[in-house]
Design an enzyme around this catalytic site. Structure first.
Site, PDB file in Angstrom:
ATOM      1  N   GLY A  12     -51.634  26.401   3.904  1.00 38.48           N
ATOM      2  CA  GLY A  12     -52.111  27.789   3.860  1.00 38.48           C
ATOM      3  C   GLY A  12     -52.521  28.308   5.217  1.00 38.48           C
ATOM      4  N   ARG A  15     -52.504  32.512   7.649  1.00 43.06           N
ATOM      5  CA  ARG A  15     -53.528  33.507   8.017  1.00 43.06           C
ATOM      6  C   ARG A  15     -54.920  32.891   7.838  1.00 43.06           C
ATOM      7  NH1 ARG A  15     -53.536  37.585   2.732  1.00 43.06           N
ATOM      8  NH2 ARG A  15     -54.991  36.323   1.522  1.00 43.06           N
ATOM      9  N   ASP A  63     -45.080  25.652  -2.028  1.00 42.88           N
ATOM     10  CA  ASP A  63     -46.244  25.795  -2.901  1.00 42.88           C
ATOM     11  C   ASP A  63     -46.932  24.437  -3.004  1.00 42.88           C
ATOM     12  OD1 ASP A  63     -48.032  26.043  -4.967  1.00 42.88           O
ATOM     13  OD2 ASP A  63     -46.621  26.979  -6.362  1.00 42.88           O
ATOM     14  N   VAL A  64     -48.133  24.342  -2.466  1.00 42.92           N
ATOM     15  CA  VAL A  64     -48.804  23.033  -2.417  1.00 42.92           C
ATOM     16  C   VAL A  64     -49.317  22.570  -3.785  1.00 42.92           C
ATOM     17  CG1 VAL A  64     -49.403  22.964   0.030  1.00 42.92           C
ATOM     18  CG2 VAL A  64     -50.927  24.137  -1.581  1.00 42.92           C
ATOM     19  N   ASN A  90     -56.232  23.231   3.107  1.00 44.45           N
ATOM     20  CA  ASN A  90     -56.932  24.514   3.260  1.00 44.45           C
ATOM     21  C   ASN A  90     -56.510  25.574   2.237  1.00 44.45           C
ATOM     22  OD1 ASN A  90     -58.225  26.865   4.948  1.00 44.45           O
ATOM     23  ND2 ASN A  90     -56.052  27.382   4.751  1.00 44.45           N
ATOM     24  N   SER A 142     -66.150  24.653  -0.626  1.00 45.22           N
ATOM     25  CA  SER A 142     -66.904  25.906  -0.481  1.00 45.22           C
ATOM     26  C   SER A 142     -68.331  25.635  -0.915  1.00 45.22           C
ATOM     27  CB  SER A 142     -66.299  26.987  -1.386  1.00 45.22           C
ATOM     28  OG  SER A 142     -67.189  28.082  -1.488  1.00 45.22           O
ATOM     29  N   TYR A 155     -63.278  28.751  -9.710  1.00 46.72           N
ATOM     30  CA  TYR A 155     -63.296  28.416  -8.274  1.00 46.72           C
ATOM     31  C   TYR A 155     -64.376  27.366  -7.974  1.00 46.72           C
ATOM     32  CZ  TYR A 155     -63.391  29.569  -3.203  1.00 46.72           C
ATOM     33  OH  TYR A 155     -63.350  29.537  -1.834  1.00 46.72           O
ATOM     34  N   ALA A 158     -63.185  23.981  -9.142  1.00 49.29           N
ATOM     35  CA  ALA A 158     -62.165  23.416  -8.249  1.00 49.29           C
ATOM     36  C   ALA A 158     -62.808  22.912  -6.954  1.00 49.29           C
ATOM     37  CB  ALA A 158     -61.106  24.476  -7.931  1.00 49.29           C
ATOM     38  N   LYS A 159     -63.719  23.713  -6.403  1.00 52.63           N
ATOM     39  CA  LYS A 159     -64.313  23.340  -5.112  1.00 52.63           C
ATOM     40  C   LYS A 159     -65.282  22.166  -5.246  1.00 52.63           C
ATOM     41  CE  LYS A 159     -62.105  26.310  -2.548  1.00 52.63           C
ATOM     42  NZ  LYS A 159     -61.122  25.824  -1.572  1.00 52.63           N
ATOM     43  N   ILE A 188     -67.231  33.632   4.905  1.00 56.10           N
ATOM     44  CA  ILE A 188     -66.483  33.729   6.160  1.00 56.10           C
ATOM     45  C   ILE A 188     -65.694  35.041   6.139  1.00 56.10           C
ATOM     46  CG2 ILE A 188     -64.791  32.582   7.653  1.00 56.10           C
ATOM     47  CD1 ILE A 188     -67.355  30.892   7.178  1.00 56.10           C
TER      48      ILE A 188
HETATM   49  P1  NAI Z   1     -56.801  33.555   2.729  1.00 51.98           P
HETATM   50  O1  NAI Z   1     -56.514  34.108   1.385  1.00 51.98           O
HETATM   51  O2  NAI Z   1     -56.993  34.464   3.871  1.00 51.98           O
HETATM   52  O3  NAI Z   1     -55.691  32.463   3.124  1.00 51.98           O
HETATM   53  C1  NAI Z   1     -55.240  31.505   2.220  1.00 51.98           C
HETATM   54  C2  NAI Z   1     -53.846  31.081   2.608  1.00 51.98           C
HETATM   55  O4  NAI Z   1     -53.396  30.115   1.645  1.00 51.98           O
HETATM   56  C3  NAI Z   1     -52.846  32.256   2.566  1.00 51.98           C
HETATM   57  O5  NAI Z   1     -52.063  32.248   3.731  1.00 51.98           O
HETATM   58  C4  NAI Z   1     -52.018  31.961   1.324  1.00 51.98           C
HETATM   59  O6  NAI Z   1     -50.678  32.437   1.396  1.00 51.98           O
HETATM   60  C5  NAI Z   1     -52.067  30.447   1.274  1.00 51.98           C
HETATM   61  N1  NAI Z   1     -51.775  29.928  -0.059  1.00 51.98           N
HETATM   62  C6  NAI Z   1     -52.232  30.388  -1.241  1.00 51.98           C
HETATM   63  N2  NAI Z   1     -51.676  29.697  -2.264  1.00 51.98           N
HETATM   64  C7  NAI Z   1     -50.877  28.760  -1.703  1.00 51.98           C
HETATM   65  C8  NAI Z   1     -50.029  27.758  -2.238  1.00 51.98           C
HETATM   66  N3  NAI Z   1     -49.920  27.559  -3.552  1.00 51.98           N
HETATM   67  N4  NAI Z   1     -49.309  26.975  -1.371  1.00 51.98           N
HETATM   68  C9  NAI Z   1     -49.417  27.165  -0.031  1.00 51.98           C
HETATM   69  N5  NAI Z   1     -50.204  28.109   0.522  1.00 51.98           N
HETATM   70  C10 NAI Z   1     -50.921  28.913  -0.299  1.00 51.98           C
HETATM   71  O7  NAI Z   1     -58.089  32.619   2.506  1.00 51.98           O
HETATM   72  P2  NAI Z   1     -59.201  32.099   3.541  1.00 51.98           P
HETATM   73  O8  NAI Z   1     -60.387  32.942   3.402  1.00 51.98           O
HETATM   74  O9  NAI Z   1     -58.599  31.872   4.868  1.00 51.98           O
HETATM   75  O10 NAI Z   1     -59.573  30.699   2.847  1.00 51.98           O
HETATM   76  C11 NAI Z   1     -59.000  29.458   3.237  1.00 51.98           C
HETATM   77  C12 NAI Z   1     -59.698  28.355   2.460  1.00 51.98           C
HETATM   78  O11 NAI Z   1     -61.103  28.407   2.715  1.00 51.98           O
HETATM   79  C13 NAI Z   1     -59.529  28.464   0.960  1.00 51.98           C
HETATM   80  O12 NAI Z   1     -59.422  27.170   0.394  1.00 51.98           O
HETATM   81  C14 NAI Z   1     -60.833  29.114   0.519  1.00 51.98           C
HETATM   82  O13 NAI Z   1     -61.143  28.814  -0.817  1.00 51.98           O
HETATM   83  C15 NAI Z   1     -61.799  28.482   1.485  1.00 51.98           C
HETATM   84  N6  NAI Z   1     -63.041  29.206   1.669  1.00 51.98           N
HETATM   85  C16 NAI Z   1     -63.061  30.497   2.124  1.00 51.98           C
HETATM   86  C17 NAI Z   1     -64.258  31.157   2.285  1.00 51.98           C
HETATM   87  C18 NAI Z   1     -64.333  32.562   2.781  1.00 51.98           C
HETATM   88  O14 NAI Z   1     -65.436  33.115   2.792  1.00 51.98           O
HETATM   89  N7  NAI Z   1     -63.243  33.184   3.218  1.00 51.98           N
HETATM   90  C19 NAI Z   1     -65.532  30.507   1.960  1.00 51.98           C
HETATM   91  C20 NAI Z   1     -65.398  29.161   1.490  1.00 51.98           C
HETATM   92  C21 NAI Z   1     -64.191  28.548   1.356  1.00 51.98           C
END
Ligand code: NAI
Length: 250
Positions: A12, A15, A63-64, A90, A142, A155, A158-159, A188
């Site tokens: 992931g 972005r 797709d992971v 991630n 998380s 969520y 899962a976390k 974040i």
């Molecule tokens: P985001 O939504 O900006 O990025 C997630 C990325 O994962 C995207 O590029 C998406 O295309 C990709 N993705 C989604 N499903 C997928 C799949 N099945 N296979 C491959 N790639 C896939 O999310 P963000 O905010 O960057 O979050 C990243 C990680 O951090 C996530 O696990 C999220 O749960 C975790 N997180 C985020 C927080 C936040 O405040 N943004 C807080 C705590 C944890």
């Protein structure tokens, strides 16, 4: 932190936090495989940015949450770079809903993408790491998996599951010189939290002892440390990166 010559996969990483982790590992010297799902442009952009840092990089779309995709991504990595040193789990999604309104699909989708993917990627990576007798696995959990959050039962489950998984696998592979840790970010500033109304974001910021939302870079720094040789004796741990929010109020 010197990761020169290491090979990493960041799921992931088209972005958000994933992209920043990929860039940080590359800055520290690693060659990075960029995985994402859906349109390839964001992942291509991450690869371009890594190449500007004079590191090798390639896209491995997939797709992971699907075993066949995961095995292909790991096999592509080992074929291209000869080894796999660092896996960062991630990729993640949210489908928030109060429990009585949560559909079976909302539950299944989040558990599959956020937790099953960690099992699939870790299993696939470990096949190589155990043979190499070295490796680093870092999964993005998380604080919601630690302190809960209304409207996020899927969520949070899962976390929290990632944390149990991390501890179990840390014990399984510690003797092979492989560490398994989790990073638990708080709020974040990414697309995931930018979906929320400005009023809600301000409310969140007011609850954070540090007084502001974290950046993807804050999370990436913690991941890079756990990926480094310096962290070799740290395993089965959850490193919270949250500006103090999970400490609670007096
Ligand atoms: P985001 O939504 O900006 O990025 C997630 C990325 O994962 C995207 O590029 C998406 O295309 C990709 N993705 C989604 N499903 C997928 C799949 N099945 N296979 C491959 N790639 C896939 O999310 P963000 O905010 O960057 O979050 C990243 C990680 O951090 C996530 O696990 C999220 O749960 C975790 N997180 C985020 C927080 C936040 O405040 N943004 C807080 C705590 C944890």
């Amino acid at each position: 932190m010197d990761l020169t010559g290491k090979t990493a996969i960041v799921t992931g990483s088209g972005r958000g936090i994933g992209r920043e982790i990929a860039l940080k590992l590359a800055e520290a010297g690693a060659n990075v495989v960029v995985n994402d799902f859906g349109i390839p442009e964001p992942a291509n952009e991450t690869v371009e940015q890594i190449k500007k840092l004079q590191r090798q990089s390639m896209v491995a779309m997939g797709d992971v949450s699907q075993a066949a995709d995961v095995n292909r991504i790991v096999d592509m990595t080992v074929a291209a770079y000869g080894k796999l040193d660092i896996l960062v789990n991630n990729a993640g999604i949210t489908r928030d809903q109060l429990l009585l309104r949560m559909s079976d699909d909302d539950w299944d989708k989040v558990l599959t993408v956020d937790l099953k993917s960690v099992f699939l990627c870790t299993r696939s990576a470990l096949r190589h790491m155990i043979r190499q007798r070295s490796g680093r696995i870092i999964s993005i959990s998380s604080i919601v998996g630690i302190i809960g959050n209304a409207g996020q039962a899927n969520y949070a489950s899962a976390k929290a599951g990632i944390i149990g998984f991390t501890k179990a696998i840390a014990k399984e592979v510690a003797s092979r010189n492989i560490t398994v840790n989790a990073v638990a970010p708080g709020f974040i500033d990414t697309a995931m939290t930018q979906q929320l109304p400005e009023e809600r974001r301000q409310e969140m910021a007011n609850k954070i002892p540090a007084g502001y939302l974290g950046t993807p870079r804050d999370v990436a720094e913690a991941v890079a440390f756990l990926a480094s040789d310096e962290a070799r004796y740290i395993t089965g741990q959850v490193l919270t990166v949250d500006g103090g929010i999970s400490l609670g109020k007096l």
